[in-house]
Design a protein around this motif. Structure first.
Motif, PDB file in Angstrom:
ATOM      1  N   ILE A 187       0.824  -1.212   0.000  1.00 13.39           N
ATOM      2  CA  ILE A 187       0.000   0.000   0.000  1.00 13.39           C
ATOM      3  C   ILE A 187       0.860   1.264   0.000  1.00 13.39           C
ATOM      4  O   ILE A 187       0.310   2.369   0.116  1.00 13.39           O
ATOM      5  CB  ILE A 187      -0.967   0.022   1.203  1.00 13.39           C
ATOM      6  CG1 ILE A 187      -0.186   0.005   2.529  1.00 13.39           C
ATOM      7  CG2 ILE A 187      -1.939  -1.156   1.126  1.00 13.39           C
ATOM      8  CD1 ILE A 187      -1.070   0.220   3.759  1.00 13.39           C
ATOM      9  N   GLY A 188       2.190   1.130  -0.147  1.00 13.82           N
ATOM     10  CA  GLY A 188       3.056   2.305  -0.087  1.00 13.82           C
ATOM     11  C   GLY A 188       4.171   2.279  -1.105  1.00 13.82           C
ATOM     12  O   GLY A 188       5.317   2.576  -0.782  1.00 13.82           O
ATOM     13  N   GLU A 189       3.855   1.953  -2.354  1.00 14.09           N
ATOM     14  CA  GLU A 189       4.917   1.845  -3.359  1.00 14.09           C
ATOM     15  C   GLU A 189       5.599   3.177  -3.616  1.00 14.09           C
ATOM     16  O   GLU A 189       6.821   3.240  -3.773  1.00 14.09           O
ATOM     17  CB  GLU A 189       4.341   1.315  -4.683  1.00 14.09           C
ATOM     18  CG  GLU A 189       5.414   1.144  -5.750  1.00 14.09           C
ATOM     19  CD  GLU A 189       4.839   0.849  -7.128  1.00 14.09           C
ATOM     20  OE1 GLU A 189       5.504   0.136  -7.901  1.00 14.09           O
ATOM     21  OE2 GLU A 189       3.736   1.336  -7.445  1.00 14.09           O
ATOM     22  N   ASN A 190       4.845   4.262  -3.679  1.00 12.02           N
ATOM     23  CA  ASN A 190       5.380   5.572  -4.042  1.00 12.02           C
ATOM     24  C   ASN A 190       5.295   6.574  -2.904  1.00 12.02           C
ATOM     25  O   ASN A 190       5.258   7.788  -3.137  1.00 12.02           O
ATOM     26  CB  ASN A 190       4.637   6.118  -5.272  1.00 12.02           C
ATOM     27  CG  ASN A 190       4.909   5.293  -6.510  1.00 12.02           C
ATOM     28  OD1 ASN A 190       6.044   4.945  -6.795  1.00 12.02           O
ATOM     29  ND2 ASN A 190       3.852   4.965  -7.248  1.00 12.02           N
ATOM     30  N   ASN A 191       5.234   6.095  -1.675  1.00  9.26           N
ATOM     31  CA  ASN A 191       5.061   6.972  -0.531  1.00  9.26           C
ATOM     32  C   ASN A 191       5.523   6.239   0.721  1.00  9.26           C
ATOM     33  O   ASN A 191       5.813   5.045   0.676  1.00  9.26           O
ATOM     34  CB  ASN A 191       3.595   7.392  -0.391  1.00  9.26           C
ATOM     35  CG  ASN A 191       2.635   6.211  -0.357  1.00  9.26           C
ATOM     36  OD1 ASN A 191       2.552   5.431  -1.309  1.00  9.26           O
ATOM     37  ND2 ASN A 191       1.925   6.050   0.737  1.00  9.26           N
ATOM     38  N   ASP A 192       5.591   6.939   1.830  1.00 11.15           N
ATOM     39  CA  ASP A 192       5.892   6.319   3.120  1.00 11.15           C
ATOM     40  C   ASP A 192       4.663   6.490   3.995  1.00 11.15           C
ATOM     41  O   ASP A 192       4.327   7.602   4.416  1.00 11.15           O
ATOM     42  CB  ASP A 192       7.122   6.961   3.768  1.00 11.15           C
ATOM     43  CG  ASP A 192       7.607   6.178   4.978  1.00 11.15           C
ATOM     44  OD1 ASP A 192       6.791   5.966   5.900  1.00 11.15           O
ATOM     45  OD2 ASP A 192       8.788   5.785   5.017  1.00 11.15           O
ATOM     46  N   CYS A 193       3.976   5.388   4.273  1.00 11.36           N
ATOM     47  CA  CYS A 193       2.702   5.450   4.985  1.00 11.36           C
ATOM     48  C   CYS A 193       2.851   6.009   6.399  1.00 11.36           C
ATOM     49  O   CYS A 193       1.903   6.585   6.941  1.00 11.36           O
ATOM     50  CB  CYS A 193       2.069   4.060   5.048  1.00 11.36           C
ATOM     51  SG  CYS A 193       1.544   3.412   3.444  1.00 11.36           S
ATOM     52  N   SER A 194       4.017   5.845   7.014  1.00  6.45           N
ATOM     53  CA  SER A 194       4.229   6.386   8.353  1.00  6.45           C
ATOM     54  C   SER A 194       4.224   7.910   8.333  1.00  6.45           C
ATOM     55  O   SER A 194       3.691   8.551   9.253  1.00  6.45           O
ATOM     56  CB  SER A 194       5.551   5.885   8.926  1.00  6.45           C
ATOM     57  OG  SER A 194       5.562   4.482   9.042  1.00  6.45           O
ATOM     58  N   VAL A 195       4.814   8.505   7.308  1.00  4.16           N
ATOM     59  CA  VAL A 195       4.792   9.958   7.171  1.00  4.16           C
ATOM     60  C   VAL A 195       3.396  10.433   6.789  1.00  4.16           C
ATOM     61  O   VAL A 195       2.894  11.442   7.307  1.00  4.16           O
ATOM     62  CB  VAL A 195       5.832  10.409   6.134  1.00  4.16           C
ATOM     63  CG1 VAL A 195       5.730  11.916   5.889  1.00  4.16           C
ATOM     64  CG2 VAL A 195       7.235  10.061   6.602  1.00  4.16           C
ATOM     65  N   ASP A 196       2.739   9.706   5.893  1.00  3.92           N
ATOM     66  CA  ASP A 196       1.387  10.088   5.488  1.00  3.92           C
ATOM     67  C   ASP A 196       0.447  10.166   6.686  1.00  3.92           C
ATOM     68  O   ASP A 196      -0.486  10.971   6.712  1.00  3.92           O
ATOM     69  CB  ASP A 196       0.822   9.091   4.475  1.00  3.92           C
ATOM     70  CG  ASP A 196       1.665   8.992   3.218  1.00  3.92           C
ATOM     71  OD1 ASP A 196       2.441   9.934   2.951  1.00  3.92           O
ATOM     72  OD2 ASP A 196       1.568   7.964   2.527  1.00  3.92           O
ATOM     73  N   ALA A 197       0.685   9.315   7.695  1.00  2.00           N
ATOM     74  CA  ALA A 197      -0.174   9.305   8.871  1.00  2.00           C
ATOM     75  C   ALA A 197      -0.037  10.572   9.707  1.00  2.00           C
ATOM     76  O   ALA A 197      -0.854  10.809  10.598  1.00  2.00           O
ATOM     77  CB  ALA A 197       0.124   8.072   9.731  1.00  2.00           C
ATOM     78  N   LEU A 198       0.987  11.395   9.443  1.00  2.00           N
ATOM     79  CA  LEU A 198       1.086  12.699  10.088  1.00  2.00           C
ATOM     80  C   LEU A 198       0.101  13.691   9.496  1.00  2.00           C
ATOM     81  O   LEU A 198      -0.164  14.730  10.099  1.00  2.00           O
ATOM     82  CB  LEU A 198       2.505  13.264   9.928  1.00  2.00           C
ATOM     83  CG  LEU A 198       3.656  12.465  10.536  1.00  2.00           C
ATOM     84  CD1 LEU A 198       4.979  13.141  10.180  1.00  2.00           C
ATOM     85  CD2 LEU A 198       3.503  12.334  12.036  1.00  2.00           C
ATOM     86  N   ILE A 199      -0.421  13.387   8.312  1.00  2.00           N
ATOM     87  CA  ILE A 199      -1.247  14.336   7.574  1.00  2.00           C
ATOM     88  C   ILE A 199      -2.731  14.033   7.723  1.00  2.00           C
ATOM     89  O   ILE A 199      -3.550  14.933   7.902  1.00  2.00           O
ATOM     90  CB  ILE A 199      -0.854  14.331   6.082  1.00  2.00           C
ATOM     91  CG1 ILE A 199       0.636  14.672   5.930  1.00  2.00           C
ATOM     92  CG2 ILE A 199      -1.712  15.302   5.274  1.00  2.00           C
ATOM     93  CD1 ILE A 199       1.175  14.444   4.532  1.00  2.00           C
ATOM     94  N   CYS A 200      -3.091  12.755   7.621  1.00  2.00           N
ATOM     95  CA  CYS A 200      -4.510  12.402   7.632  1.00  2.00           C
ATOM     96  C   CYS A 200      -4.668  10.932   7.993  1.00  2.00           C
ATOM     97  O   CYS A 200      -3.691  10.251   8.307  1.00  2.00           O
ATOM     98  CB  CYS A 200      -5.152  12.707   6.284  1.00  2.00           C
ATOM     99  SG  CYS A 200      -4.567  11.643   4.935  1.00  2.00           S
ATOM    100  N   GLU A 201      -5.907  10.440   7.920  1.00  2.00           N
ATOM    101  CA  GLU A 201      -6.230   9.076   8.346  1.00  2.00           C
ATOM    102  C   GLU A 201      -6.184   8.050   7.216  1.00  2.00           C
ATOM    103  O   GLU A 201      -6.677   6.926   7.378  1.00  2.00           O
ATOM    104  CB  GLU A 201      -7.630   9.057   8.981  1.00  2.00           C
ATOM    105  CG  GLU A 201      -7.662   9.508  10.427  1.00  2.00           C
ATOM    106  CD  GLU A 201      -7.237  10.954  10.597  1.00  2.00           C
ATOM    107  OE1 GLU A 201      -7.772  11.819   9.868  1.00  2.00           O
ATOM    108  OE2 GLU A 201      -6.359  11.212  11.437  1.00  2.00           O
ATOM    109  N   ASN A 202      -5.591   8.383   6.067  1.00  2.00           N
ATOM    110  CA  ASN A 202      -5.547   7.412   4.974  1.00  2.00           C
ATOM    111  C   ASN A 202      -4.872   6.112   5.395  1.00  2.00           C
ATOM    112  O   ASN A 202      -5.380   5.016   5.131  1.00  2.00           O
ATOM    113  CB  ASN A 202      -4.800   8.000   3.778  1.00  2.00           C
ATOM    114  CG  ASN A 202      -5.668   8.939   2.943  1.00  2.00           C
ATOM    115  OD1 ASN A 202      -6.802   9.215   3.306  1.00  2.00           O
ATOM    116  ND2 ASN A 202      -5.120   9.425   1.849  1.00  2.00           N
ATOM    117  N   THR A 203      -3.719   6.204   6.030  1.00  2.00           N
ATOM    118  CA  THR A 203      -3.022   4.992   6.462  1.00  2.00           C
ATOM    119  C   THR A 203      -3.853   4.223   7.466  1.00  2.00           C
ATOM    120  O   THR A 203      -3.980   2.991   7.378  1.00  2.00           O
ATOM    121  CB  THR A 203      -1.650   5.347   7.067  1.00  2.00           C
ATOM    122  OG1 THR A 203      -0.832   5.963   6.060  1.00  2.00           O
ATOM    123  CG2 THR A 203      -0.940   4.112   7.600  1.00  2.00           C
TER     124      THR A 203
END
Length: 390
Positions: A187-203
């Motif tokens: 679920i994180g080929e082009n991104n880092d899901c741990s960082v994304d979780a700082l922004i919103c609830e997608n992860t």
């Protein structure tokens, strides 16, 4: 591996219970890491480029409310922002852009692609880009001179697409290197899901979705330790792959990431929280003394990881891949990194799966490097199963 469902099926193809996705994950109450000064240094957003539909969505409105001081600039497409993409002058502001700029878009193409290496399938990403600045990262090659985080606000459609795909596969009938019993979706080929979780609830919503699919498992690699992920309930259905490399290499190449020792130390906590914990030995950079450095790292892992982590751990070995265009970008902001990763004497051009030309270690150099890493693991961390080496 089954050929999978078509890219877009009508919602009525499967039963309602099989595709239901509408359980929004709420933020836990109390202080969160995402609200800490350290997290805000990672993402001190001052400028948000947003597609109108993304900005108007519930997810988009929540993100905009979280960054009330940011200037909002509307754009027709998250892929075509002249101020960011294709602007060679941005190379000198590489790190600043990653920390201060955010893009909001809607995911238009919901393709689930076969993989067969790290995962059985590559899921449609809920984000693209990263606030970290690893010198070897392949993601910015598609954007051109800037690579801030793009958050896709229609994660509900992504989850619905995955639900249909998981249902179409049925149970996994034969074990493979990805997993013995579950279909694994990266679920994180082009991104880092741990960082994304700082922004919103997608992860969080993706982790929650996989708890409802007993034949499937989510997977993502990360170089960032986000304690907020410990508040989720993955129930063994999400695999976190902590990427590790010798600390000296990381300090040179893994800009803005969590220290390697923190990633290793977090493994036990993530396992106790219900995640499966694996490791990426990645990337392996061939330089003077690299064998000794990797031996020291593996000994460190053997010393500090608790037995419960070792009993379930596995790893991927990924040799360095680079790119001529990225080399030029790096020369504008971090030329010291190129002394380690740009080695024409050891590298050769190779076309990647997506059709672009990269440079990788020559076949004989790469083969020898893989065998050396395998031998080091056998000697210093024999409990660590290597799922695949690439």
């Amino acid at each position: 591996m089954p050929s999978g469902a078509p890219d877009e099926e009508p919602d009525g193809l499967f039963g309602v219970e099989e595709i239901r996705t509408g359980r929004e994950v709420r933020r836990p109450q109390g202080p969160l890491f995402r609200d800490s000064p350290r997290a805000r240094r990672m993402l001190s957003v001052r400028e948000i480029h947003a597609e109108p539909g993304a900005a108007a969505s519930p997810r988009g409105r929540r993100i905009l409310a979280d960054f009330p001081d940011a200037e909002v600039v509307f754009t027709d497409s998250h892929w075509r922002i002249p101020h960011l993409h294709g602007n060679q002058g941005n190379a000198e502001r590489w790190v600043r852009i990653k920390s201060t700029v955010l893009v909001l878009g809607e995911k238009k193409t919901l393709t689930v692609r076969p993989n067969g290496r790290s995962a059985d399938w590559i899921a449609p990403g809920a984000a693209n880009g990263c606030a970290m600045a690893c010198a070897y990262c392949y993601v910015p090659r598609r954007k051109g001179y800037a690579n801030p985080v793009t958050v896709f606000t229609n994660v509900d459609r992504i989850i619905a697409r995955l639900a249909r795909h998981v249902t179409a596969q049925g149970p996994k009938r034969e074990p493979n290197q990805c997993d013995p019993s579950a279909w694994v979706y990266d679920i994180g080929e082009n991104n880092d899901c741990s960082v994304d979780a700082l922004i919103c609830e997608n992860t969080a919503e993706l982790v929650d979705a996989f708890t409802r699919w007993p034949t499937a498992k989510a997977s993502f690699a990360t170089k960032f330790v986000n304690p907020d992920l410990l508040l989720l309930e993955p129930r063994g259905r999400t695999r976190v792959r902590f990427s590790v490399m010798p600390p000296d290499d990381s300090r040179l190449l893994d800009i803005r990431t969590s220290p390697v020792q923190d990633r290793i130390a977090a493994a036990g906590d993530f396992l106790d929280a219900g995640y499966e914990v694996h490791f990426n030995l990645s990337p392996v950079v061939i330089r003077p003394g690299w064998e000794k450095a990797w031996a020291e790292l593996l000994r460190r892992m053997d010393d500090v990881l608790p037995p419960r982590v070792k009993e379930q751990a596995a790893a991927e070995v990924i040799m360095l891949t680079h790119n001529a265009d990225l080399h030029e970008v790096n020369m504008a902001w971090h030329p010291r990194a190129e002394d380690a990763v740009w080695r024409p004497d050891l590298q050769q051009p190779k076309r990647s799966e997506n059709g672009s030309w990269n440079v990788r270690y020559r076949n004989e150099v790469k083969a020898a490097g893989v065998e050396t890493v395998r031998a080091l693991v056998d000697r210093h961390a024999p409990w660590l199963t290597i799922r695949y080496a690439f």
